[in-house]
Motif scaffolding. Structure first.
Motif, mmCIF file in Angstrom:
data_model
loop_
_atom_site.group_PDB
_atom_site.id
_atom_site.type_symbol
_atom_site.label_atom_id
_atom_site.label_comp_id
_atom_site.label_asym_id
_atom_site.label_seq_id
_atom_site.Cartn_x
_atom_site.Cartn_y
_atom_site.Cartn_z
ATOM 1 N N GLY A 135 0.793 -0.986 -0.016
ATOM 2 C CA GLY A 135 0.033 0.202 0.040
ATOM 3 C C GLY A 135 0.691 1.223 0.068
ATOM 4 N N ARG A 136 0.342 2.210 0.100
ATOM 5 C CA ARG A 136 0.890 3.609 -0.156
ATOM 6 C C ARG A 136 0.953 4.329 1.403
ATOM 7 N N GLY A 137 1.968 4.478 1.663
ATOM 8 C CA GLY A 137 2.225 5.110 3.406
ATOM 9 C C GLY A 137 2.332 6.486 3.365
ATOM 10 N N ALA A 138 1.979 6.994 4.353
ATOM 11 C CA ALA A 138 2.104 8.553 4.501
ATOM 12 C C ALA A 138 1.995 8.795 6.237
ATOM 13 N N LEU A 139 2.790 9.873 6.673
ATOM 14 C CA LEU A 139 2.759 10.252 7.935
ATOM 15 C C LEU A 139 1.375 10.853 8.153
ATOM 16 N N ALA A 140 0.901 10.511 9.473
ATOM 17 C CA ALA A 140 -0.301 11.219 9.956
ATOM 18 C C ALA A 140 -0.253 11.518 11.192
ATOM 19 N N GLY A 141 0.908 12.097 11.673
ATOM 20 C CA GLY A 141 1.151 12.624 12.964
ATOM 21 C C GLY A 141 2.202 11.830 13.550
ATOM 22 N N ASP A 142 2.676 12.131 14.875
ATOM 23 C CA ASP A 142 3.935 11.842 15.537
ATOM 24 C C ASP A 142 3.669 9.965 15.557
ATOM 25 N N ARG A 143 4.650 9.412 14.922
ATOM 26 C CA ARG A 143 5.072 8.014 15.141
ATOM 27 C C ARG A 143 3.538 7.365 14.637
ATOM 28 N N THR A 144 2.794 7.994 13.673
ATOM 29 C CA THR A 144 1.712 7.335 13.106
ATOM 30 C C THR A 144 1.948 7.360 11.535
ATOM 31 N N VAL A 145 1.375 6.216 10.992
ATOM 32 C CA VAL A 145 1.429 5.948 9.476
ATOM 33 C C VAL A 145 0.130 5.535 9.058
ATOM 34 N N ARG A 146 -0.431 6.289 7.851
ATOM 35 C CA ARG A 146 -1.681 5.867 7.546
ATOM 36 C C ARG A 146 -1.276 5.137 6.141
ATOM 37 N N VAL A 147 -1.692 4.050 5.885
ATOM 38 C CA VAL A 147 -1.421 3.242 4.680
ATOM 39 C C VAL A 147 -2.921 3.055 3.879
ATOM 40 N N THR A 148 -2.939 3.539 2.707
ATOM 41 C CA THR A 148 -3.873 3.085 1.673
ATOM 42 C C THR A 148 -3.811 2.062 0.980
ATOM 43 N N THR A 149 -4.340 1.043 0.966
ATOM 44 C CA THR A 149 -4.454 -0.346 0.558
ATOM 45 C C THR A 149 -5.640 -0.490 -0.689
ATOM 46 N N ASP A 150 -5.511 -1.451 -1.410
ATOM 47 C CA ASP A 150 -6.759 -2.011 -2.265
ATOM 48 C C ASP A 150 -7.838 -2.287 -1.405
ATOM 49 N N ASP A 151 -7.825 -2.389 -0.005
ATOM 50 C CA ASP A 151 -9.070 -2.685 0.965
ATOM 51 C C ASP A 151 -9.422 -1.642 1.594
ATOM 52 N N GLY A 152 -8.741 -0.368 1.708
ATOM 53 C CA GLY A 152 -9.271 0.619 2.318
ATOM 54 C C GLY A 152 -7.970 1.216 3.139
ATOM 55 N N GLU A 153 -8.133 1.972 4.101
ATOM 56 C CA GLU A 153 -6.855 2.325 4.886
ATOM 57 C C GLU A 153 -6.645 1.800 6.034
ATOM 58 N N ARG A 154 -5.457 1.794 6.531
ATOM 59 C CA ARG A 154 -4.884 1.134 7.986
ATOM 60 C C ARG A 154 -4.294 2.292 8.497
ATOM 61 N N THR A 155 -4.323 2.522 9.774
ATOM 62 C CA THR A 155 -3.450 3.436 10.467
ATOM 63 C C THR A 155 -2.495 2.394 11.464
ATOM 64 N N LEU A 156 -1.150 2.729 11.214
ATOM 65 C CA LEU A 156 -0.225 1.961 12.099
ATOM 66 C C LEU A 156 0.541 2.847 12.870
ATOM 67 N N THR A 157 0.915 2.353 14.260
ATOM 68 C CA THR A 157 1.580 3.172 15.173
ATOM 69 C C THR A 157 3.171 2.565 15.394
ATOM 70 N N ALA A 158 4.116 3.471 15.440
ATOM 71 C CA ALA A 158 5.418 3.147 15.750
ATOM 72 C C ALA A 158 5.958 3.180 17.095
#
Length: 470
Positions: free
Chosen positions: A110-133
C-alpha cells in the motif's frame, strides 16, 4: 495483522529494507515495511541491477574485440534482454518478500504517509489502515525521474524504459549528460539503436573535466553521436500512444517519432529518453502532519528535529546512490536499536567520502573530493595524475586501454582526500581509495602498501612514485 510495530519503514527499496533489518536484528523488536510497488525498489528492478546486467556483456564484448587472439561475434539482443530479466527476477518480488519474512519484517502492500507523530496511514486496495510505531518511523521512498515541463507532453522514456527496454527503437535521442544518460546510451547503442546525446552543459560535469572528455571519446568511438553545450527547444511528437506512461508501456515506443530543435536544427528520432536527474519522492508523504514544511529538511538522522523520524536514501536529499542509501540505513538502524535498548547511539560521521562507479567504456570510479572540489574550497592539496596504463595490469586488460588515474592529497595532513580513475574495470579499484580516505591513511603509510604485480592495483605505486618525485 498488527497495527503497532517498533519500527515502520515507508518505502521498500534497498535503503528501507536495510534500515528495517538493522533496527530489529537479534532482538524481539518488530518492523513493517510499507511499499506500494515491488519490494526491492528502483535499484532492484529499474536501475542498478538491470543496467549492470545489460552493460557487463557489452563491456566484455568490447574488451574481446580489443584483445589479440580473441574472436568475438555480435551481441545477441534477445539473450541480453533475457539476462536482464533474470537479474530483475522477471519483475517479481516474491524472493524479496521471502527474505523479509525470514528477517522478521512484515511487508504491507500500500501507499504510506505520515499522519502525526509515530503514526503512518496506509492506503491499500482494501481501504485504509493506521499504523503506530513505538520506536521510529523511517522514510525510504526514493526518488522519481525529473521530466522538465517542455518534455512532459511527449511522454518520453525515462530510465525505467531504458533499463526495461522490450522493443529496441531504431533511433533514440538522449537528453542529459549524467550517469543515467551515459550508461543508457552505451547499452542502447550496443543493441543497435542510433543514439544521439544532447547535453546542455558537460558530460559527467560533477567530476573533473578529464572524466567527461574520456567518456565522450569512448561513446563516439562506439558510434554514439554526442553534442555538448547545445540549446534544445520545441520538442514535439504528433502521435502519443494512449497508454504512454502506464506500466504496460515500459520499454516500448510511447508514440510516433520525436523531433527537437537543436541550435535551430531539427533532429528526429524514433524515441526520446529524458535523463534530466531525479527528484526525492516526498509528494503525499504527509510531512506537514509532523510540522515539516520544507521537504529538504529531511535528513538521515532526526529530520526536522524529530528524534523518532529518519530518512534514508534518495528521499534524504543526499547523494542518490544505492550504496550511500544503504550506508545511511545501517547507521540509522544501529541508532534505532541503541535507543530502543537504552544505549548511547553510535556517532554519526560527517566526513565519509561518497564513492561512485560509472559503467561506461571506459569505466569511471570516483570517491571523495575531486581536484576541482578541493580547489574551490580553498583546501591546500597536491593533485597527482598518471596514465592508467602506467600499471601493466591495466594494459593487459585490453590492447586499446586508455584513461587516467588521479589522487588528491591534503598538504597539511598528507592524507588522501579524493581519487578518480578512468579506464578498464576501474570500478573495482575505487574501494581501496575509499578505505584510505575513511582511515585517514597518510601517503607515507600508503607507500608501504605493496600492490601485486601485474594487477591494476599497481597504479597506486605509480601515483605515489610521482608524488614522492621518483
Amino acid at each position: 495483522m498488527n497495527d503497532t510495530y517498533d519500527v515502520i519503514v515507508i518505502g521498500g527499496g534497498p535503503a528501507g529494507e536495510v534500515a528495517a533489518q538493522f533496527a530489529i536484528a537479534g532482538s524481539d523488536r518488530t518492523a513493517a515495511i510499507v511499499e506500494a510497488d515491488l519490494l526491492g525498489g528502483e535499484c532492484s528492478y529499474w536501475a542498478c541491477m538491470p543496467s549492470k546486467a545489460l552493460l557487463r556483456p557489452v563491456e566484455v564484448t568490447a574488451a574481446g574485440r580489443h584483445l589479440d587472439g580473441v574472436s568475438v561475434g555480435d551481441l545477441d539482443t534477445a539473450a541480453l534482454l533475457a539476462r536482464r530479466d533474470t537479474w530483475v527476477s522477471g519483475y517479481d518480488d516474491s524472493g524479496q518478500r521471502s527474505w523479509a519474512q525470514g528477517a522478521g519484517i512484515d511487508v504491507i502492500s500500500g501507499r504510506g504517509a505520515l499522519a502525526g507523530d509515530r503514526t503512518v496511514r496506509v492506503t491499500t486496495d482494501d481501504g485504509e489502515r493506521t499504523l503506530t510505531a513505538r520506536q521510529a518511523v523511517v522514510l525510504g521512498t526514493g526518488s522519481t525521474a525529473s521530466i522538465p515541463g517542455v518534455f512532459a507532453d511527449l511522454h518520453p522514456w525515462t530510465s525505467r524504459d531504458a533499463t526495461g527496454v522490450r522493443e529496441v527503437p531504431e533511433s533514440l535521442i538522449v537528453i542529459g549528460g549524467g550517469v543515467v544518460a551515459c550508461e543508457a546510451a552505451t547499452w542502447m547503442n550496443a543493441l543497435g539503436t542510433a543514439v544521439t546525446m544532447l547535453v546542455r552543459g558537460q558530460v559527467l560535469g560533477a567530476l573533473d573535466d578529464f572524466v567527461g572528455e574520456a567518456v565522450i571519446e569512448g561513446l563516439r568511438a562506439a558510434g554514439v553521436e554526442v553534442r555538448t553545450g547545445v540549446s534544445i527547444s520545441d520538442p514535439r511528437r504528433d502521435d502519443v500512444t494512449p497508454d504512454a506512461g502506464d506500466g504496460s508501456s515500459v520499454g516500448v515506443a510511447h508514440g510516433g517519432p520525436v523531433t527537437v530543435s537543436v541550435d535551430g536544427e531539427d533532429l528526429t528520432a524514433a524515441e526520446i529518453l529524458v535523463a534530466a536527474g531525479r527528484t526525492p519522492a516526498t509528494d503525499g508523504l504527509g510531512l506537514d502532519s509532523v510540522g515539516i514544511d520544507d521537504p529538504s529538511d529531511l535528513s538521515a538522522v532526526d529530520p526536522g528535529g524529530h528524534d523518532w523520524l529518519y530518512a534514508v536514501g534518495d528521499v534524504s536529499f543526499g547523494p542518490m546512490l544505492t550504496h550511500w542509501g544503504k550506508y545511511q540505513a545501517r547507521v540509522v538502524g544501529a541508532r534505532i536499536a541503541a535507543r530502543a535498548e537504552g544505549r548511547t547511539p553510535p556517532p554519526v560521521r560527517d566526513d565519509v567520502p561518497v564513492p561512485q562507479a560509472v559503467f561506461t567504456d571506459p569505466q569511471v570510479g570516483s570517491t571523495g573530493l575531486t581536484a576541482r572540489d578541493a580547489r574551490e574550497r580553498g583546501r591546500p592539496v597536491t593533485v597527482v595524475s598518471q596514465p592508467i596504463t602506467a600499471a601493466s595490469g591495466i594494459g593487459l586488460l585490453r590492447d586499446d586501454a586508455t584513461g587516467t588515474a588521479q589522487i588528491v592529497v591534503d598538504d597539511e595532513t598528507r592524507t588522501l582526500v579524493g581519487a578518480t580513475f578512468v579506464g578498464p574495470e576501474v570500478g573495482e579499484l575505487i574501494h581501496a581509495a575509499t578505505i584510505a580516505i575513511v582511515g585517514k591513511v597518510t601517503v607515507d603509510d600508503l607507500w608501504h602498501a605493496v600492490p601485486s604485480y601485474p594487477t591494476g592495483s599497481e597504479i597506486w605505486l605509480r601515483l605515489l612514485e610521482k608524488y614522492f618525485g621518483y
